[in-house]
Design a protein around this motif. Structure first.
Motif, PDB file in Angstrom:
ATOM      1  N   PHE A 243       0.505   8.481  -6.469  1.00 43.03           N
ATOM      2  CA  PHE A 243      -0.183   9.512  -6.072  1.00 43.03           C
ATOM      3  C   PHE A 243       0.654  10.542  -5.243  1.00 43.03           C
ATOM      4  CE2 PHE A 243      -3.181   5.737  -6.499  1.00 43.03           C
ATOM      5  CZ  PHE A 243      -3.583   6.143  -7.730  1.00 43.03           C
TER       6      PHE A 243
ATOM      7  N   LEU B 211      -8.294  11.950  -2.665  1.00 44.85           N
ATOM      8  CA  LEU B 211      -8.568  10.571  -3.406  1.00 44.85           C
ATOM      9  C   LEU B 211      -8.839   9.547  -2.394  1.00 44.85           C
ATOM     10  CD1 LEU B 211      -8.965   8.946  -6.223  1.00 44.85           C
ATOM     11  CD2 LEU B 211      -6.320   9.015  -6.148  1.00 44.85           C
TER      12      LEU B 211
ATOM     13  N   ILE C 163       0.992   4.190  -3.187  1.00 44.81           N
ATOM     14  CA  ILE C 163       0.707   5.601  -2.963  1.00 44.81           C
ATOM     15  C   ILE C 163       2.033   6.372  -3.514  1.00 44.81           C
ATOM     16  CG2 ILE C 163       0.238   7.325  -1.129  1.00 44.81           C
ATOM     17  CD1 ILE C 163      -1.236   5.014   0.470  1.00 44.81           C
TER      18      ILE C 163
ATOM     19  N   GLY D 100      -3.925  14.478  -0.638  1.00 50.19           N
ATOM     20  CA  GLY D 100      -3.977  13.254   0.381  1.00 50.19           C
ATOM     21  C   GLY D 100      -5.258  12.254   0.008  1.00 50.19           C
ATOM     22  N   GLY D 101      -5.593  11.373   0.574  1.00 49.37           N
ATOM     23  CA  GLY D 101      -6.675  10.117   0.241  1.00 49.37           C
ATOM     24  C   GLY D 101      -6.505   9.049   1.042  1.00 49.37           C
ATOM     25  N   ASP D 102      -6.940   8.137   0.616  1.00 49.28           N
ATOM     26  CA  ASP D 102      -7.021   6.708   1.379  1.00 49.28           C
ATOM     27  C   ASP D 102      -6.960   5.583   0.236  1.00 49.28           C
ATOM     28  OD1 ASP D 102      -6.911   5.090   3.697  1.00 49.28           O
ATOM     29  OD2 ASP D 102      -9.185   5.136   3.822  1.00 49.28           O
ATOM     30  N   THR D 103      -6.404   4.755   0.763  1.00 50.56           N
ATOM     31  CA  THR D 103      -6.440   3.418  -0.339  1.00 50.56           C
ATOM     32  C   THR D 103      -6.708   2.046   0.326  1.00 50.56           C
ATOM     33  OG1 THR D 103      -4.543   4.701  -1.445  1.00 50.56           O
ATOM     34  CG2 THR D 103      -4.673   2.059  -2.057  1.00 50.56           C
TER      35      THR D 103
ATOM     36  N   GLU E  12       0.730  -1.254   0.178  1.00 49.91           N
ATOM     37  CA  GLU E  12       0.038  -0.028  -0.054  1.00 49.91           C
ATOM     38  C   GLU E  12       0.876   1.285   0.070  1.00 49.91           C
ATOM     39  OE1 GLU E  12      -3.065   0.056   3.037  1.00 49.91           O
ATOM     40  OE2 GLU E  12      -2.953   2.221   3.250  1.00 49.91           O
TER      41      GLU E  12
ATOM     42  N   LEU F  94      -3.089  17.146  -5.822  1.00 41.16           N
ATOM     43  CA  LEU F  94      -3.766  15.956  -5.081  1.00 41.16           C
ATOM     44  C   LEU F  94      -2.923  16.125  -3.657  1.00 41.16           C
ATOM     45  CD1 LEU F  94      -5.413  13.544  -4.954  1.00 41.16           C
ATOM     46  CD2 LEU F  94      -3.370  12.144  -5.892  1.00 41.16           C
TER      47      LEU F  94
ATOM     48  N   LEU G  32      -9.500   5.671  -2.730  1.00 44.26           N
ATOM     49  CA  LEU G  32      -9.611   4.626  -3.826  1.00 44.26           C
ATOM     50  C   LEU G  32      -9.609   3.252  -3.254  1.00 44.26           C
ATOM     51  CD1 LEU G  32      -8.821   4.533  -6.972  1.00 44.26           C
ATOM     52  CD2 LEU G  32      -6.303   4.620  -6.227  1.00 44.26           C
TER      53      LEU G  32
ATOM     54  N   GLY H  30       1.716  17.845   2.010  1.00 51.79           N
ATOM     55  CA  GLY H  30       0.888  17.217   1.131  1.00 51.79           C
ATOM     56  C   GLY H  30       0.621  15.725   1.407  1.00 51.79           C
ATOM     57  N   VAL H  31       0.717  14.606   0.477  1.00 50.91           N
ATOM     58  CA  VAL H  31       0.711  13.516   0.708  1.00 50.91           C
ATOM     59  C   VAL H  31       1.787  12.986   1.832  1.00 50.91           C
ATOM     60  CG1 VAL H  31       0.831  11.218  -0.446  1.00 50.91           C
ATOM     61  CG2 VAL H  31      -0.496  13.129  -1.425  1.00 50.91           C
ATOM     62  N   GLY H  32       1.628  12.131   2.761  1.00 50.28           N
ATOM     63  CA  GLY H  32       2.677  11.427   3.416  1.00 50.28           C
ATOM     64  C   GLY H  32       2.464  11.716   4.723  1.00 50.28           C
ATOM     65  N   ASP H  33       1.680  12.590   5.295  1.00 53.24           N
ATOM     66  CA  ASP H  33       1.511  12.790   6.639  1.00 53.24           C
ATOM     67  C   ASP H  33      -0.015  12.478   6.976  1.00 53.24           C
ATOM     68  OD1 ASP H  33       1.684  13.796   9.649  1.00 53.24           O
ATOM     69  OD2 ASP H  33       3.595  14.889   8.767  1.00 53.24           O
ATOM     70  N   ASP H  34      -0.372  12.507   8.347  1.00 55.56           N
ATOM     71  CA  ASP H  34      -1.677  12.097   8.680  1.00 55.56           C
ATOM     72  C   ASP H  34      -2.682  13.077   8.014  1.00 55.56           C
ATOM     73  OD1 ASP H  34      -1.143   9.831  10.310  1.00 55.56           O
ATOM     74  OD2 ASP H  34      -0.311  11.080  11.923  1.00 55.56           O
TER      75      ASP H  34
HETATM   76  P1  ADP Z   1      -3.499   7.057   7.665  1.00 55.56           P
HETATM   77  O1  ADP Z   1      -3.474   5.655   8.004  1.00 55.56           O
HETATM   78  O2  ADP Z   1      -2.651   7.849   8.635  1.00 55.56           O
HETATM   79  O3  ADP Z   1      -4.848   7.636   7.294  1.00 55.56           O
HETATM   80  P2  ADP Z   1      -2.271   6.327   5.019  1.00 55.56           P
HETATM   81  O4  ADP Z   1      -1.500   5.305   5.291  1.00 55.56           O
HETATM   82  O5  ADP Z   1      -3.769   6.093   5.163  1.00 55.56           O
HETATM   83  O6  ADP Z   1      -2.653   7.073   6.356  1.00 55.56           O
HETATM   84  O7  ADP Z   1      -2.044   7.486   4.099  1.00 55.56           O
HETATM   85  C1  ADP Z   1      -0.818   8.107   4.195  1.00 55.56           C
HETATM   86  C2  ADP Z   1      -0.491   9.163   3.507  1.00 55.56           C
HETATM   87  O8  ADP Z   1      -1.016   8.893   1.872  1.00 55.56           O
HETATM   88  C3  ADP Z   1      -1.730  10.262   3.729  1.00 55.56           C
HETATM   89  O9  ADP Z   1      -0.924  11.567   3.581  1.00 55.56           O
HETATM   90  C4  ADP Z   1      -2.839  10.209   2.779  1.00 55.56           C
HETATM   91  O10 ADP Z   1      -3.504  11.273   2.432  1.00 55.56           O
HETATM   92  C5  ADP Z   1      -2.139   9.676   1.340  1.00 55.56           C
HETATM   93  N1  ADP Z   1      -3.002   8.706   0.631  1.00 55.56           N
HETATM   94  C6  ADP Z   1      -3.235   7.602   0.846  1.00 55.56           C
HETATM   95  N2  ADP Z   1      -4.242   7.342   0.031  1.00 55.56           N
HETATM   96  C7  ADP Z   1      -3.965   8.148  -1.149  1.00 55.56           C
HETATM   97  C8  ADP Z   1      -4.379   8.121  -2.636  1.00 55.56           C
HETATM   98  N3  ADP Z   1      -5.229   7.315  -3.177  1.00 55.56           N
HETATM   99  N4  ADP Z   1      -4.076   9.210  -3.038  1.00 55.56           N
HETATM  100  C9  ADP Z   1      -3.337  10.333  -2.456  1.00 55.56           C
HETATM  101  N5  ADP Z   1      -3.038  10.170  -1.184  1.00 55.56           N
HETATM  102  C10 ADP Z   1      -3.169   9.210  -0.591  1.00 55.56           C
END
Ligand code: ADP
Ligand code: MG
Length: 322
Positions: free
Chosen positions: A13, A88, A9, A120-123, A5, A118, A90, A26-30
């Motif tokens: 992303f 995003l 990301i 942040g998000g969740d996968t 996962e 972009l 996903l 941006g992407v990478g923190d909480d």
């Molecule tokens: P957490 O468990 O703290 O929610 P994640 O491991 O889900 O963190 O996500 C790590 C980072 O990646 C966060 O900054 C999150 O916003 C980003 N992220 C996760 N999935 C996506 C995605 N599909 N697109 C963009 N950013 C993403």
């Protein structure tokens, strides 16, 4: 080895849009940290696309990436807002690299075109489902709403509604067959819709009310009418029908598709009738807007043809039946 996962990301992303100075983290923190200008208000919108519901199963991943963002940008356009950031969510059945490559490419190209980062998000894993949230700006108290249409206003639509639903029908029936130039054009309008952001920005201070057409002109005119407490009359003969739609579906079905077909992502708006001639000369996003009706006292949305009200029944056109 399947992608983790984290790797997924990171690879697809972390950098899947524009770079902006107002993204402090941006992407990478909480969570993302974003700089909001003092004199602006935030406009937020979110839309979900479900595999087999909002796009056909097996749809090209570049199209899915494009549409997931485009449908949200269209909502911001309807508000007269300028987009800035996206998130995003996903849900994927598997970490399919070919699919992810295409999806990210479609998403990134549109995001970069409109300077959207972009952030942040969740996968997660599960049945294919894509949720995008966008955030954008409007000047204080300037957002265009669905309410605000006034009796006597004229009704307009951008572009040529109906193309997308005809393109979807072609896509469902004959994916392997590229078809005529007209068929390709209609399919492109479904697969890669253009959010009318330039139009939306132009309509601030001009339109009295606006909605983006996602459920068909007639249905969405009904929503605008309800929100504004007015009646909207659409003139069947004034609907702007594209040459491609006319060629593929014929005059009657093309007009029916324009009234009832969804996913056009054109803007339906109202403005003072005195501005109609001026509005019809404006070219934004490569398309014009046409006056297609008027705002009356009363309720609901109706269609008239040659001066009398007509019943737009659902019998004349079948997306999947031919
Ligand atoms: P957490 O468990 O703290 O929610 P994640 O491991 O889900 O963190 O996500 C790590 C980072 O990646 C966060 O900054 C999150 O916003 C980003 N992220 C996760 N999935 C996506 C995605 N599909 N697109 C963009 N950013 C993403
Ligand atoms: Mg966390």
């Amino acid at each position: 080895m399947p992608l983790s996962e984290f790797d997924l990301i990171d690879r697809y992303f972390r950098d899947c849009g524009a770079r902006r100075d107002d993204v402090l983290l941006g992407v990478g923190d909480d969570g993302a940290v974003l700089g909001v200008p003092n004199d602006r208000q935030l406009v937020a919108a979110l839309d979900t696309l479900v595999d087999g519901v909002h796009f056909p199963r097996g749809c090209a991943p570049t199209s899915v990436g494009h549409r997931a963002l485009a449908v949200n940008l269209s909502d911001l356009a309807a508000m007269g807002a300028t987009p800035a950031w996206a998130l995003l969510g996903l849900t994927l059945p598997a970490a399919d690299e070919h699919w992810l490559d295409g999806f990210a490419q479609g998403f990134r190209a549109l995001a970069c075109r409109h300077e959207v980062a972009l952030v942040g998000g969740d996968t997660t894993s599960g049945p294919l489902c894509i949720t995008v949230q966008v955030l954008g700006f409007v000047s204080r108290d300037r957002a265009i709403r669905r309410r605000g249409a006034r009796v006597g206003d004229a009704v307009f639509v951008t572009g040529s509604p109906g193309d997308s639903t005809l393109g979807l029908a072609l896509e469902m029936q004959r994916r392997a067959d590229p078809g005529s130039a007209a068929a390709r054009e209609l399919r492109g309008r479904f697969l890669f819709p253009t959010p009318r952001l330039e139009w939306g920005a132009r309509l601030v201070g001009l339109a009295t009310a606006c909605i983006d057409v996602s459920d068909g002109l007639l249905g969405d005119a009904g929503k605008l009418a309800k929100a504004s407490g007015v009646r909207i009359e659409l003139d069947r003969e004034s609907l702007p029908i594209s040459a491609a739609a006319r060629e593929v579906a014929g005059e009657y079905d093309a007009r029916y598709a324009a009234l009832t077909g969804g996913e056009d992502f054109e803007l339906l708006f109202t403005a003072p009738a005195a501005l109609a001639a001026e509005i019809e000369t404006v070219l934004c996003d490569g398309v014009r807007a046409h006056c297609i009706g008027r705002v009356l006292a009363g309720e609901g949305a109706i269609v008239s043809s040659a001066g009398s009200v007509i019943d737009v029944s659902h019998s004349g056109f079948d997306h999947f039946g031919r």
